[in-house]
Design a protein around this motif. Sequence first.
Motif, mmCIF file in Angstrom:
data_model
loop_
_atom_site.group_PDB
_atom_site.id
_atom_site.type_symbol
_atom_site.label_atom_id
_atom_site.label_comp_id
_atom_site.label_asym_id
_atom_site.label_seq_id
_atom_site.Cartn_x
_atom_site.Cartn_y
_atom_site.Cartn_z
ATOM 1 N N LEU A 1 45.868 77.678 22.093
ATOM 2 C CA LEU A 1 46.880 77.074 22.951
ATOM 3 C C LEU A 1 46.277 75.857 23.635
ATOM 4 O O LEU A 1 45.062 75.808 23.874
ATOM 5 C CB LEU A 1 47.381 78.075 23.995
ATOM 6 N N TYR A 2 47.126 74.903 23.973
ATOM 7 C CA TYR A 2 46.641 73.598 24.406
ATOM 8 C C TYR A 2 47.205 73.225 25.778
ATOM 9 O O TYR A 2 48.258 73.726 26.203
ATOM 10 C CB TYR A 2 47.048 72.538 23.379
ATOM 11 N N ALA A 3 46.486 72.319 26.450
ATOM 12 C CA ALA A 3 46.972 71.806 27.727
ATOM 13 C C ALA A 3 48.289 71.077 27.506
ATOM 14 O O ALA A 3 48.417 70.281 26.570
ATOM 15 C CB ALA A 3 45.944 70.862 28.349
ATOM 16 N N VAL A 4 49.260 71.347 28.375
ATOM 17 C CA VAL A 4 50.601 70.793 28.178
ATOM 18 C C VAL A 4 50.798 69.469 28.903
ATOM 19 O O VAL A 4 51.863 68.868 28.819
ATOM 20 C CB VAL A 4 51.673 71.805 28.624
ATOM 21 N N ALA A 5 49.764 69.027 29.644
ATOM 22 C CA ALA A 5 49.876 67.769 30.380
ATOM 23 C C ALA A 5 48.485 67.281 30.757
ATOM 24 O O ALA A 5 47.500 68.045 30.707
ATOM 25 C CB ALA A 5 50.729 67.952 31.639
ATOM 26 N N ASN A 6 48.380 66.027 31.126
ATOM 27 C CA ASN A 6 47.146 65.520 31.715
ATOM 28 C C ASN A 6 47.040 66.060 33.138
ATOM 29 O O ASN A 6 47.980 65.921 33.936
ATOM 30 C CB ASN A 6 47.152 63.990 31.756
ATOM 31 N N GLY A 7 45.903 66.672 33.477
ATOM 32 C CA GLY A 7 45.773 67.207 34.824
ATOM 33 C C GLY A 7 44.747 68.304 34.910
ATOM 34 O O GLY A 7 43.857 68.426 34.059
ATOM 35 N N GLN A 8 44.879 69.133 35.933
ATOM 36 C CA GLN A 8 43.943 70.221 36.187
ATOM 37 C C GLN A 8 44.455 71.515 35.558
ATOM 38 O O GLN A 8 45.531 71.996 35.891
ATOM 39 C CB GLN A 8 43.767 70.423 37.697
ATOM 40 N N THR A 9 43.662 72.071 34.638
ATOM 41 C CA THR A 9 44.008 73.341 34.002
ATOM 42 C C THR A 9 43.325 74.478 34.737
ATOM 43 O O THR A 9 42.123 74.408 35.033
ATOM 44 C CB THR A 9 43.592 73.346 32.526
ATOM 45 N N LYS A 10 44.092 75.535 35.041
ATOM 46 C CA LYS A 10 43.553 76.659 35.793
ATOM 47 C C LYS A 10 43.973 77.978 35.156
ATOM 48 O O LYS A 10 44.949 78.049 34.398
ATOM 49 C CB LYS A 10 44.042 76.611 37.250
ATOM 50 N N SER A 11 43.262 79.016 35.504
ATOM 51 C CA SER A 11 43.606 80.356 35.041
ATOM 52 C C SER A 11 44.917 80.791 35.668
ATOM 53 O O SER A 11 45.244 80.424 36.805
ATOM 54 C CB SER A 11 42.501 81.342 35.417
ATOM 55 N N LEU A 12 45.650 81.603 34.952
ATOM 56 C CA LEU A 12 46.945 82.069 35.455
ATOM 57 C C LEU A 12 46.788 82.866 36.746
ATOM 58 O O LEU A 12 47.692 82.890 37.577
ATOM 59 C CB LEU A 12 47.634 82.927 34.384
ATOM 60 N N ALA A 13 45.646 83.484 36.921
ATOM 61 C CA ALA A 13 45.410 84.286 38.128
ATOM 62 C C ALA A 13 45.443 83.434 39.394
ATOM 63 O O ALA A 13 45.619 83.964 40.502
ATOM 64 C CB ALA A 13 44.074 85.005 38.025
ATOM 65 N N GLU A 14 45.298 82.112 39.271
ATOM 66 C CA GLU A 14 45.306 81.223 40.425
ATOM 67 C C GLU A 14 46.706 80.707 40.764
ATOM 68 O O GLU A 14 46.867 79.910 41.690
ATOM 69 C CB GLU A 14 44.368 80.039 40.183
ATOM 70 N N SER A 15 47.709 81.147 40.042
ATOM 71 C CA SER A 15 49.068 80.692 40.307
ATOM 72 C C SER A 15 49.530 81.147 41.684
ATOM 73 O O SER A 15 49.162 82.227 42.162
ATOM 74 C CB SER A 15 50.032 81.221 39.243
ATOM 75 N N GLY A 16 50.364 80.327 42.317
ATOM 76 C CA GLY A 16 50.901 80.684 43.616
ATOM 77 C C GLY A 16 52.030 81.683 43.559
ATOM 78 O O GLY A 16 52.498 82.163 44.594
ATOM 79 N N ASP A 17 52.517 81.999 42.362
ATOM 80 C CA ASP A 17 53.602 82.966 42.194
ATOM 81 C C ASP A 17 52.995 84.307 41.790
ATOM 82 O O ASP A 17 52.323 84.407 40.758
ATOM 83 C CB ASP A 17 54.580 82.482 41.118
ATOM 84 N N PRO A 18 53.226 85.366 42.578
ATOM 85 C CA PRO A 18 52.605 86.657 42.257
ATOM 86 C C PRO A 18 53.039 87.240 40.920
ATOM 87 O O PRO A 18 52.284 87.981 40.298
ATOM 88 C CB PRO A 18 53.050 87.555 43.425
#
Length: 655
Positions: free
Chosen positions: A510-527
């Motif tokens: 799977l690939y980055a969908v945009a130019n920017g900062q890629t992070k683990s899903l665990a860091e999402s602000g949505d629980p």
Amino acid sequence: MAKDTLTVEELAAKIFAASGGMDNVETVNHCMTRVRMTVRDHDQVDQQGLKDIPGVMGVVNDEQLQVIIGPGKVNKVANAMVAQAGVDLGQEIPQSHLSGKDALNAKAAEMKAAQKAKQKQSPIKSLLKDISNIFVPMIPAFVGAGLVAGIASVMTNMITAGTIDGDTWNYYVMILNILKNGMFAYLAIFTGVNAAQVFKANPTLGGVIGSVILLSGMNPDAPIQNLFTGEALVANQGGILGVIFAVWLLAKLESVLHKVIPEAIDIIVTPTLCLLIIGLAEIFLIMPLAGVISDSLVGSINWVLSVGGAFSGFVLGAAFLPMVMFGLHQILTPIHIQMIEATGSTQLLPILAMAGAGQVGAALALWVRLRKDKELTEMIKGALPVGILGIGEPLIYGVTLPLGRPFITACIGGGIGGAVIGAISNVGATAIGPSGMALIPLIANGRWLGYIFGLLAGYAGGFVATYFFGIPKDRLAAVQAVDTSADAPKETTTEQSTNETPKQSTTATLYAVANGQTKSLAESGDPVFSQKMMGDGYFVLPEDGAIYAPVSGTVTTVFPTKHAIGFKTTSGLEILLHMGVDTVELKGAPFEVMVEVGQEVTPATQVAQVDLEQLAQHQKASEMLVMVTNMDAVSAVDMLKTGHTKAGEAVFNVK
């Protein structure tokens, strides 16, 4: 209990119960992954009970109560919930001790009108959608009355041709015609009622406006005059489209009057003014205008007939259906009668009958190309038999016209059939009657074989033109998506049965969908996402609004509010791209989706353009989340890279 043992209706009922009962739920809506409820008292919510329900993947009890169901099923559950509550999605659910039915209906109509006004559609697409909504409920009656009419027509033509005895069979034909006329004689009224429901006008007033074109109260000895020509108005001038236009005007006027007329007299004044204003406009403007067009066409038709041959056959065969829709075909009746009196037959009628053949051919092509579209094919199955017998309304209003392109290619097919009849020449009918196969007994001088050649040419012309040029792209894409999703498991099964060994594991990137900062899903602000209730994955905080596909595969879903897109790889991996957090509330405003269902994509394909400034203005997180939603097919995942990445850079492996 297994997670999938509950039916959708049972799951909906259990969610209501654990949410404090239906009385505690104010509204129900859904996004790509979860049912979203506004509740009256959060203390009444049994959060653990919700989590324990089979089929529920997680619960978030915040400003909204969010129950995670997952893509593909969440819409069914939400729709089942509102159906049980007797409301629509997003509409307030009345508490059981309240009696606000009238207020609820008014509010529902207001919300639907507002939602419809916000939809960005071209005028043509909007018109075709409205026409479809008007006529689809009439399809069963069209089919039933059409078959009855077809049988009556065949019998009438056989009586006229002397094949069967009129003294014996005329009585039965009369009975069948009475049944048939219950639908077709009052089609304008039914159209008015349904059009009023579509345009949010009073249905009964819509029916009255529809009945106006029948001129049922007019004295034949003192007819209403056409303001433009001075001649008498003819019933049904303006046709069905004239009725639809008049009811559309009715809806606009009624909406304005409801706002300005005091409530105490609204029920008296508004319908009276609507009927007077719209009814008079229909009689003195809409119908006469159609009459002017009719009169201007007489000269054109006579010129076309004088040219003769294949040219006149094509023009008349192709133009007949649009004339019928506008009620302009009435001008042809005197020409038919004059031809029969002069020569014993009308050579015009067999040519015009080819218009119906084009419709039949177009419907067959749609059936072949879109056979996986069950709703459409069921309509075609019902409409084809009566279309073959010469009753074209079900095919026109239920199939080809709402789809747009097929109506045009069907007209071309009618033109081709008409050209064949014109080229053969001397193919006439001894009386005015229906078209299709039912006209064969009326073909004069034993020229019925030429008429059949014309029918076959019309069928073939409509089929070929529609097959190659008339298939709507959106319908075809949806069918292709179904084919793609259906084929992948079959290939896997074949491979396993042939090799008779356990399936080799494969790794998908799977690939980055945009130019920017890629992070683990665990860091999402949505629980919901950070706890990986929907599956594992990652997200990108984009530097610009260009969003690309996370994987090579096929687009399977584009959510109506444009904030989420589903993909599927050839190996069967299901990927969800969710743009932003809680962005379903923005109703698609910041998103421009650039792909459609069924489209093949790669990580180099831009799938959307996002207005990041608008997300910030609404205080919505700009996380572009990518998740694998069928984790049961996954044995391991590996985060390849975090931090700054470019669009299209490999960031995640799935085994």
